[in-house]
Design a protein around this motif. Structure first.
Motif, short mmCIF file in Angstrom:
data_model
loop_
_atom_site.label_atom_id
_atom_site.label_comp_id
_atom_site.label_asym_id
_atom_site.label_seq_id
_atom_site.Cartn_x
_atom_site.Cartn_y
_atom_site.Cartn_z
N THR A 30 48.70 107.40 15.28
CA THR A 30 48.18 108.62 15.02
C THR A 30 47.87 109.47 16.26
N PHE A 31 47.92 108.88 17.46
CA PHE A 31 47.66 109.59 18.82
C PHE A 31 48.88 109.77 19.24
N GLU A 32 48.89 111.10 20.24
CA GLU A 32 50.06 111.40 20.76
C GLU A 32 50.08 110.77 22.10
N ALA A 33 49.09 110.17 22.62
CA ALA A 33 49.26 109.38 23.91
C ALA A 33 50.01 108.19 23.73
N ALA A 34 50.77 107.93 24.89
CA ALA A 34 51.33 106.67 25.04
C ALA A 34 50.49 105.66 25.25
N ILE A 35 50.30 104.60 24.26
CA ILE A 35 49.40 103.38 24.44
C ILE A 35 50.04 101.98 24.75
N ARG A 36 49.63 101.30 25.51
CA ARG A 36 50.18 100.05 25.94
C ARG A 36 49.04 99.04 25.95
N LEU A 37 49.53 97.87 25.64
CA LEU A 37 48.64 96.56 25.29
C LEU A 37 49.18 95.39 26.11
N ARG A 38 48.34 94.61 26.54
CA ARG A 38 48.79 93.30 27.11
C ARG A 38 47.45 92.44 26.98
#
Lengths: 93, 130
Positions: A30-38
């Motif tokens: 739902t967000f425009e931002a690039a989102i990363r996880l680790r």
């Protein structure tokens, strides 16, 4: 470019299993931002908007997850994703 | 539930598998996605039937397209036959995903619920095989 990040503890007893992974991915999308996880302490990041990669993390309860976002709504994205994890993905556990 | 998300169709030789996979999609992804399923042949045995697949596609039809998840060989053949039976060239907006049926359905539905295109929905499901 706005950036935001956080580390959150997985407290859901079953960890980041299938249903929570779906919820997390749906929220991330739902967000425009690039989102990363680790997983905390690991090298490689994965895309939080990829359901297959999020499920593939197989994070257990008690592990820490790093969130990092870049984009106009990055702070909101990190805040909401962190809150979802802290609420045990809104499941009654 | 909106018509502007990609529809999901689950086709198994077994009605129980098809219904169970659809239940998993609804439980995990919620009502924000259109899902239909079919399984079994007209005689009530294990198998698939192009007419039933066609009806399932019509049930979740969306201008955004429909992604179809199948199990074994005949299911794919009959799904392709059902796609050819669609009128007005709508078959171009229906795709059989090369993905495992249960996991593929959940992944495709998750992607669809975010409003993604048919290409993105199929790519997400097919990522399971990479």
């Amino acid at each position: 470019m706005t950036a935001a990040s956080a580390t959150v503890l997985i407290t859901h007893p079953t960890g980041l299993h299938a249903r929570p992974a779906v919820k997390l991915t749906k929220l991330a999308k739902t967000f425009e931002a690039a989102i990363r996880l680790r997983p905390d302490g690991q090298e490689g990041w994965i895309d939080a908007k990829s359901i297959v990669k999020v499920m593939g993390l197989k994070l257990r309860s008690g592990s820490r997850l790093e969130l990092a976002a870049e984009g106009v709504d990055a702070p909101d994205a990190v805040a909401q994703l962190r809150a979802l994890v802290e609420r045990n993905f809104d499941e009654n556990v | 539930m909106t018509a502007d998300t990609v529809g999901i169709v689950i086709v198994s030789h077994s009605p129980k598998v098809a219904e169970g996979a659809a239940d998993m999609v609804r439980a995990m992804v919620g009502d924000g996605v259109r899902v239909a399923c079919c399984g079994g042949n007209p005689a009530g045995g294990l198998g698939t039937d192009a007419a039933r697949i066609l009806a399932a596609i019509e049930e979740v039809w969306s201008p955004q397209g429909v992604a179809v998840l199948v199990d074994l060989g005949g299911a794919e053949m009959n799904a392709e036959m059902a796609i050819e039976m669609l009128d007005e060239g709508r078959g171009a907006q229906v795709r059989v995903c090369n993905a495992p049926i249960v996991e593929g359905a959940v992944v495709a539905a998750t992607e669809a619920s975010a409003g993604s295109s048919l290409d993105a929905v199929c790519a997400a499901a097919e990522e399971l095989c990479q």
